[in-house]
Write an enzyme that holds these catalytic residues in place. Structure first.
Site, mmCIF file in Angstrom:
data_model
loop_
_atom_site.group_PDB
_atom_site.id
_atom_site.type_symbol
_atom_site.label_atom_id
_atom_site.label_comp_id
_atom_site.label_asym_id
_atom_site.label_seq_id
_atom_site.Cartn_x
_atom_site.Cartn_y
_atom_site.Cartn_z
ATOM 1 N N ARG A 69 14.647 -3.463 21.508
ATOM 2 C CA ARG A 69 14.806 -4.019 20.090
ATOM 3 C C ARG A 69 15.964 -4.478 19.779
ATOM 4 N NH1 ARG A 69 11.312 -0.830 15.760
ATOM 5 N NH2 ARG A 69 11.828 -2.610 14.633
ATOM 6 N N ASP A 103 16.542 -4.822 10.778
ATOM 7 C CA ASP A 103 17.389 -5.504 11.852
ATOM 8 C C ASP A 103 18.943 -6.062 11.186
ATOM 9 O OD1 ASP A 103 17.029 -7.559 9.517
ATOM 10 O OD2 ASP A 103 14.933 -8.381 10.614
ATOM 11 N N HIS A 130 14.138 1.567 5.267
ATOM 12 C CA HIS A 130 13.624 1.984 6.344
ATOM 13 C C HIS A 130 14.652 2.153 7.530
ATOM 14 C CE1 HIS A 130 9.173 0.701 5.715
ATOM 15 N NE2 HIS A 130 9.490 1.665 4.947
ATOM 16 N N ALA A 246 9.578 -18.150 4.750
ATOM 17 C CA ALA A 246 10.758 -17.883 3.606
ATOM 18 C C ALA A 246 11.871 -18.646 4.195
ATOM 19 C CB ALA A 246 10.991 -16.181 4.419
HETATM 20 P P1 OAD Z 1 4.162 -6.696 8.816
HETATM 21 O O1 OAD Z 1 4.413 -7.205 10.247
HETATM 22 O O2 OAD Z 1 3.330 -5.783 8.269
HETATM 23 O O3 OAD Z 1 4.188 -7.695 7.840
HETATM 24 C C1 OAD Z 1 4.738 -9.179 7.811
HETATM 25 C C2 OAD Z 1 4.406 -10.157 6.706
HETATM 26 O O4 OAD Z 1 5.069 -11.267 6.908
HETATM 27 C C3 OAD Z 1 2.675 -10.599 6.904
HETATM 28 O O5 OAD Z 1 2.329 -10.588 5.612
HETATM 29 C C4 OAD Z 1 2.856 -11.992 7.282
HETATM 30 O O6 OAD Z 1 1.938 -12.957 6.758
HETATM 31 C C5 OAD Z 1 4.435 -12.505 6.968
HETATM 32 N N1 OAD Z 1 4.930 -13.783 7.607
HETATM 33 C C6 OAD Z 1 4.827 -13.874 9.020
HETATM 34 N N2 OAD Z 1 5.829 -14.971 9.139
HETATM 35 C C7 OAD Z 1 6.567 -15.076 7.857
HETATM 36 C C8 OAD Z 1 7.412 -16.128 7.652
HETATM 37 N N3 OAD Z 1 8.134 -16.906 8.333
HETATM 38 N N4 OAD Z 1 7.913 -16.435 6.201
HETATM 39 C C9 OAD Z 1 7.326 -15.348 5.238
HETATM 40 N N5 OAD Z 1 6.493 -14.427 5.504
HETATM 41 C C10 OAD Z 1 5.921 -14.318 6.881
HETATM 42 O O7 OAD Z 1 5.760 -6.396 8.175
HETATM 43 P P2 OAD Z 1 6.187 -5.451 7.044
HETATM 44 O O8 OAD Z 1 5.381 -5.741 5.846
HETATM 45 O O9 OAD Z 1 7.589 -5.637 6.920
HETATM 46 O O10 OAD Z 1 7.977 0.475 9.351
HETATM 47 O O11 OAD Z 1 5.930 -3.914 7.730
HETATM 48 C C11 OAD Z 1 6.277 -2.846 6.907
HETATM 49 C C12 OAD Z 1 6.712 -1.716 7.616
HETATM 50 O O12 OAD Z 1 5.648 -1.459 8.651
HETATM 51 C C13 OAD Z 1 7.964 -1.895 8.522
HETATM 52 O O13 OAD Z 1 9.100 -1.708 7.971
HETATM 53 C C14 OAD Z 1 7.685 -1.039 9.683
HETATM 54 C C15 OAD Z 1 6.306 -1.282 9.941
HETATM 55 O O14 OAD Z 1 5.595 -0.109 10.514
HETATM 56 C C16 OAD Z 1 8.600 1.265 9.769
HETATM 57 O O15 OAD Z 1 8.960 1.161 11.078
HETATM 58 C C17 OAD Z 1 8.631 2.545 9.110
#
Ligand code: OAD
Length: 255
Positions: A69, A103, A130, A246
């Site tokens: 990663r 990241d 995180h 975004a």
């Molecule tokens: P997710 O993978 O759960 O969600 C990503 C979100 O981004 C989704 O709602 C998509 O619809 C949206 N998305 C995709 N492409 C996009 C774009 N180009 N612009 C805007 N939005 C877009 O990721 P997180 O919510 O960040 O934790 O996940 C939360 C946590 O779950 C992470 O920090 C990680 C994971 O387990 C740990 O590792 C502790």
């Protein structure tokens, strides 16, 4: 529910804004998300790779995944979404940027934006709830340090070790079952409790306590603006939603 103009008005009139970002903001930089069709958790099981138990039972395997990663993310650059947020935080006091991402792309954007203005990047640096792929923590003495060099996960003997005590180093990220850094979470929640607006970008908003930052802002009366191509559990509470990527939406929204 409003769209772009409503979102702009909300963010312009708010003195204090808390911004919560997730993996979606970095998707346009080429960093995989967690829960999408190509998401990391579709290909790997979190409990095998992102828990303290997994690291205790097979640190080499866990480091191999993190080395992969790190390499992938190191090749990625901040996109116009990161840049727009960094610019906003440098331009306006009262912006608190909170991210679930590990990241380092918000930080890279903050450093670049500040350098372009001849300023220190501090106000644009995010609270990384995180942790970071590019920091390590000693499992022996707890010492934390930045670490961008290569990781040799070829065998247990070549894994990175602490310069001070010789203990095994681990990625300085929050794993499942672990608490978030208490000081960072407290600062994020305090900012949320005082915010008049909350901008949520690119998160599925299902992982707590991070998603609780937006909930705290809502409870305190903040207007919620969401930028996400897909609806989330926060969408029903949003006063304005941009169903957009975004990198495309944020520069216009925050200019
Ligand atoms: P997710 O993978 O759960 O969600 C990503 C979100 O981004 C989704 O709602 C998509 O619809 C949206 N998305 C995709 N492409 C996009 C774009 N180009 N612009 C805007 N939005 C877009 O990721 P997180 O919510 O960040 O934790 O996940 C939360 C946590 O779950 C992470 O920090 C990680 C994971 O387990 C740990 O590792 C502790």
């Amino acid at each position: 529910m409003g769209g772009r103009e409503a979102a702009r008005a909300i963010l312009e009139r708010a003195e204090r804004v808390v911004v919560l970002t997730g993996a979606g903001i970095s998707a346009d930089s080429g960093v995989p998300t967690f829960r999408g069709p190509e998401g990391l958790w579709k290909r790997w099981r979190p409990e095998q790779l992102a828990t303290p138990e997994a690291f205790r039972s097979d640190p080499r395997l866990v480091w191999e995944w993190y080395a992969w990663r790190r390499e992938k993310v190191a090749a990625c650059r901040p996109n116009p979404g990161h840049d727009a947020l960094a610019g906003l935080a440098l331009r306006r006091p009262g912006i608190t940027l909170v991210t679930q991402n590990v990241d380092g792309l918000h930080e890279a954007a903050a450093v670049a934006a500040a350098a372009a203005r001849g300023r220190p990047p501090d106000p644009a640096l995010p609270l990384e709830l995180h942790g970071s792929l590019f920091r390590v923590r000693c499992t022996g003495c707890g010492e934390r340090a930045g670490h961008r060099g290569p990781i040799d996960a070829g065998s247990p003997e070549t894994l990175p070790r602490c310069h001070g005590c010789g203990g095994l180093l681990r990625p300085d990220v929050v794993w499942f079952g672990e608490p978030l850094p208490a000081d960072l979470l407290a600062r994020a929640l305090a900012a949320a409790g005082e915010a008049e607006a909350c901008l949520v970008v690119g998160t599925s908003a299902v992982v707590y306590p991070a998603a609780g930052v937006a909930m705290r802002a809502l409870e305190a009366g903040a207007a919620l603006v969401e930028v996400n191509p897909e609806p989330t559990p926060l969408s029903p509470y949003a006063e304005a939603c941009l169903r957009a990527r975004a990198a495309g939406a944020l520069p216009g929204l925050l200019s």
